[in-house]
Motif scaffolding. Structure first.
Motif, PDB file in Angstrom:
ATOM      1  N   SER A   1      -4.615  10.389  13.859  1.00 58.54           N
ATOM      2  CA  SER A   1      -4.635  10.335  15.379  1.00 58.54           C
ATOM      3  C   SER A   1      -5.710   9.171  15.516  1.00 58.54           C
ATOM      4  N   GLY A   2      -6.443   8.477  14.767  1.00 60.30           N
ATOM      5  CA  GLY A   2      -7.448   7.594  14.673  1.00 60.30           C
ATOM      6  C   GLY A   2      -8.799   8.059  14.893  1.00 60.30           C
TER       7      GLY A   2
ATOM      8  N   GLY B   1      -8.384   0.686  -0.189  1.00 63.98           N
ATOM      9  CA  GLY B   1      -8.119   0.183   1.260  1.00 63.98           C
ATOM     10  C   GLY B   1      -7.668   0.957   2.178  1.00 63.98           C
ATOM     11  N   ILE B   2      -7.331   2.159   1.968  1.00 61.61           N
ATOM     12  CA  ILE B   2      -6.596   3.151   2.736  1.00 61.61           C
ATOM     13  C   ILE B   2      -7.539   3.679   3.927  1.00 61.61           C
TER      14      ILE B   2
ATOM     15  N   LEU C   1      -3.219   1.999   9.282  1.00 61.97           N
ATOM     16  CA  LEU C   1      -2.980   2.285  10.547  1.00 61.97           C
ATOM     17  C   LEU C   1      -1.910   1.332  10.903  1.00 61.97           C
ATOM     18  N   ASP C   2      -1.910   0.051  10.438  1.00 60.65           N
ATOM     19  CA  ASP C   2      -0.634  -0.810  10.555  1.00 60.65           C
ATOM     20  C   ASP C   2       0.647   0.044   9.670  1.00 60.65           C
ATOM     21  N   ARG C   3       0.288   0.200   8.800  1.00 60.57           N
ATOM     22  CA  ARG C   3       1.318   1.085   7.711  1.00 60.57           C
ATOM     23  C   ARG C   3       2.113   2.323   8.671  1.00 60.57           C
ATOM     24  N   PHE C   4       0.892   3.006   9.245  1.00 56.61           N
ATOM     25  CA  PHE C   4       1.535   4.039   9.986  1.00 56.61           C
ATOM     26  C   PHE C   4       2.328   3.970  10.936  1.00 56.61           C
TER      27      PHE C   4
ATOM     28  N   MET D   1       0.808  -1.144   0.047  1.00 52.83           N
ATOM     29  CA  MET D   1       0.013   0.082  -0.161  1.00 52.83           C
ATOM     30  C   MET D   1       0.702   1.178   0.114  1.00 52.83           C
ATOM     31  N   GLY D   2       0.684   2.223  -0.944  1.00 46.84           N
ATOM     32  CA  GLY D   2       1.614   3.386  -1.110  1.00 46.84           C
ATOM     33  C   GLY D   2       0.706   4.438  -0.852  1.00 46.84           C
TER      34      GLY D   2
END
Length: 106
Positions: free
Chosen positions: A16-17, A47-48, A70-73, A1-2
């Protein structure tokens, strides 16, 4: 995911969620409503983000980062934090929020 540069204001607003409406994201990014709608449609397709019905307004939805984003962050947090803070719009928005918070706290 880019992630694309155009997505940085949205990512900054959602990192921040918190969930925001499309109107709030439009204001945050300083773009036209139609441009934000197209951007969010692409981010949803990729899917972002995910959208959920707004419990306070049946006509709108709340936008939040997907679990994948969020996982990528979390995994690449330093890289994305730097990219977001280098985004002029994101910087202006964050600076404006800090100023508002400072005034309210006084």
């Amino acid at each position: 995911m880019g992630f694309a540069t155009a997505q940085l204001p949205v990512l900054a607003g959602l990192q921040s969620g918190n969930a925001l409406t499309q109107a709030e994201l439009t204001k945050l990014a300083g773009v036209e409503q139609s441009s934000m709608a197209q951007l969010l449609a692409r981010m949803d397709r990729d899917g972002i983000i995910r959208r959920t019905p707004d419990p306070h307004d049946g006509r709108s939805s709340l936008v939040e980062l997907s679990d994948k984003a969020l996982d990528r962050f979390r995994r690449d947090g330093k890289f994305f934090s730097k990219a977001i803070w280098r985004s002029p719009r994101a910087f202006r928005t964050a600076r404006s929020r800090r100023s508002t918070a400072s005034c309210s706290a006084s």
